[in-house]
Design an enzyme around this catalytic site. Structure first.
Site, PDB file in Angstrom:
ATOM      1  N   LYS A   2       9.003   0.753   8.721  1.00 37.10           N
ATOM      2  CA  LYS A   2       9.048   1.144  10.133  1.00 37.10           C
ATOM      3  C   LYS A   2       9.136  -0.101  11.004  1.00 37.10           C
ATOM      4  CE  LYS A   2       6.340   5.291   9.128  1.00 37.10           C
ATOM      5  NZ  LYS A   2       5.034   5.970   9.243  1.00 37.10           N
ATOM      6  N   SER A  42      -5.051   2.394  10.475  1.00 34.37           N
ATOM      7  CA  SER A  42      -3.821   1.802  11.004  1.00 34.37           C
ATOM      8  C   SER A  42      -4.004   0.316  11.266  1.00 34.37           C
ATOM      9  CB  SER A  42      -3.415   2.513  12.304  1.00 34.37           C
ATOM     10  OG  SER A  42      -2.461   1.757  13.012  1.00 34.37           O
ATOM     11  N   GLY A  63       6.882   9.317   8.793  1.00 35.15           N
ATOM     12  CA  GLY A  63       6.003  10.339   9.337  1.00 35.15           C
ATOM     13  C   GLY A  63       4.556   9.907   9.318  1.00 35.15           C
ATOM     14  N   ASN A 103      -1.970  -1.575  12.812  1.00 37.74           N
ATOM     15  CA  ASN A 103      -1.557  -1.851  14.189  1.00 37.74           C
ATOM     16  C   ASN A 103      -2.683  -1.532  15.169  1.00 37.74           C
ATOM     17  OD1 ASN A 103       1.496  -2.536  14.030  1.00 37.74           O
ATOM     18  ND2 ASN A 103       1.278  -0.765  12.708  1.00 37.74           N
ATOM     19  N   SER A 139       0.817  -1.211   0.000  1.00 36.44           N
ATOM     20  CA  SER A 139       0.000   0.000   0.000  1.00 36.44           C
ATOM     21  C   SER A 139       0.853   1.264   0.000  1.00 36.44           C
ATOM     22  CB  SER A 139      -0.950  -0.002   1.199  1.00 36.44           C
ATOM     23  OG  SER A 139      -0.232  -0.098   2.420  1.00 36.44           O
ATOM     24  N   LYS A 163       6.203   3.564  17.635  1.00 37.76           N
ATOM     25  CA  LYS A 163       4.815   4.049  17.713  1.00 37.76           C
ATOM     26  C   LYS A 163       3.833   2.942  17.358  1.00 37.76           C
ATOM     27  CE  LYS A 163       4.405   4.294  13.100  1.00 37.76           C
ATOM     28  NZ  LYS A 163       3.359   3.717  12.226  1.00 37.76           N
ATOM     29  N   ASP A 183       3.316  10.937  13.861  1.00 27.74           N
ATOM     30  CA  ASP A 183       3.064   9.559  13.441  1.00 27.74           C
ATOM     31  C   ASP A 183       2.317   8.783  14.520  1.00 27.74           C
ATOM     32  OD1 ASP A 183       3.109   7.480  11.671  1.00 27.74           O
ATOM     33  OD2 ASP A 183       5.262   7.132  11.749  1.00 27.74           O
ATOM     34  N   VAL A 230       1.265  -7.249   6.828  1.00 28.38           N
ATOM     35  CA  VAL A 230       2.202  -7.335   7.938  1.00 28.38           C
ATOM     36  C   VAL A 230       1.809  -6.343   9.028  1.00 28.38           C
ATOM     37  CG1 VAL A 230       4.600  -7.008   8.651  1.00 28.38           C
ATOM     38  CG2 VAL A 230       4.081  -8.102   6.458  1.00 28.38           C
TER      39      VAL A 230
END
Length: 339
Positions: free
Chosen positions: A108, A257, A139, A259, A13, A194, A247, A282
């Protein structure tokens, strides 16, 4: 800036969204991946439907399964692959890249086992082909928003400010703007850590807690991210910038998100293996939690939120009990971010 040739390694993405940004800026973009159906879809239908169901890409954006073809004459190379395969892909690049190029990454995470930052991995594996120091692109940025040309501001960080300014000029346009930074450690640790806090914020949502609790975990999460980052050599001011608090806000509050969504599912009682299977993407915060916990234990850094998430994911602790357990921790001053 004159037209540049850019190879993007990883047509996920974010890699796809960044390809569109560069194409909008008049650069020649080649995406590299290893899934034939996906590469064929990008070249034939000009879509990447696994990530963006209703987005049609410019026909000028090309994709290939051939790494050597992707890298041919590239002025710049952007890694946007999962953390766990960054070293493997870097080794492959080192074998076929026959010229020097500016190397960037927009991933990240921290490497499991070695605990290394991604720029360190790239420096180790492809040092002979580097035109400059590694540049980190990081960011507050949801690919779902960037792909529709929503306003996005992020950071280009490098120990070489000239390289950072090159990347700033490469990407910046009327909807996408980069700021430079020389604190690579700060930018990379902020981007990786984060994700852990986003899992925690999502878990609170899944458990039914309100905005007060979510604000608390994000704010105290920033404190422990800063503690670890400074211990590793980062500038604390970096964490108040786009790659830090920016972020953290966007990842810790949004359904975009992965996560946050993973944390919300954990809070609802879903099993991790089912969450990962259903997402089909992932979830960097899961593996980063383990790495960060290990580093914190080794360096003696106080990271209660990371510890709570770690115990829930890797030790089978009840996530609600782990989070509520923090409410009985030793009293501390809010200004003890550095201890």
């Amino acid at each position: 800036m004159p037209k540049q040739k850019v190879a993007i390694l990883g047509p996920g993405s974010w890699g796809t969204a960044l390809a569109q940004v560069l194409n909008d800026n008049g650069h020649e973009v080649r995406l590299w991946g290893n899934i034939p159906e996906q590469i064929n879809e990008i070249n034939t239908n000009h879509t990447n439907s696994h990530y963006f169901k209703d987005i049609v890409l410019d026909e000028a954006i090309k994709a290939t399964l051939d790494l050597k073809e992707a890298l041919a004459d590239a002025d710049a190379i952007l890694f946007v692959v999962p953390t766990k395969v960054t070293r493997l892909v870097a080794k492959q690049v080192a074998q076929v890249l026959d010229h020097k190029a500016v190397v960037m990454h927009a991933s990240k995470g921290l490497e499991p086992g070695t605990h290394e930052r991604l720029s360190t991995i790239l420096e180790e594996e492809i040092s002979a082909q580097l035109r400059s120091e590694i540049v980190v692109v990081s960011g507050p940025s949801h690919a779902e928003e960037t792909i529709v040309r929503d306003i996005t501001l992020i950071t280009a960080a490098s120990k070489d400010i000239t390289a950072a300014k090159y990347v700033q000029a490469l990407f910046s346009n009327h909807y996408f703007r980069l700021y430079t930074n020389t604190d690579v450690i700060g930018v990379e640790t902020a981007g990786a850590l984060k994700n852990i806090i986003a899992v925690g914020a999502g878990a609170l949502h899944g458990l039914g807690y309100g905005d007060n609790a979510k604000a608390a975990v994000i704010t105290r999460g920033l404190a422990e991210i800063t503690r670890l980052g400074v211990k590793l050599g980062a500038d604390p001011l970096t964490y108040s910038g786009l790659s830090g608090v920016g972020d953290l806000i966007v990842t810790g509050t949004s359904v975009h998100s992965r996560n946050w969504r993973a944390g919300a599912a954990l809070g609802r009682g879903e099993k991790l293996k089912d969450i990962e299977s259903n997402m089909g993407m992932v979830i960097e915060g899961i593996s980063t939690t383990k790495v960060a916990y290990e580093i914190a234990q080794e360096l003696g850094v106080y990271m209660p939120i990371t510890s709570a998430i770690y115990k829930s994911i890797y030790e089978g602790a009840d996530i609600k009990e782990s989070i509520l357990g923090m409410m009985s921790n030793e009293f501390r001053s809010e200004n003890e971010w550095h201890s």
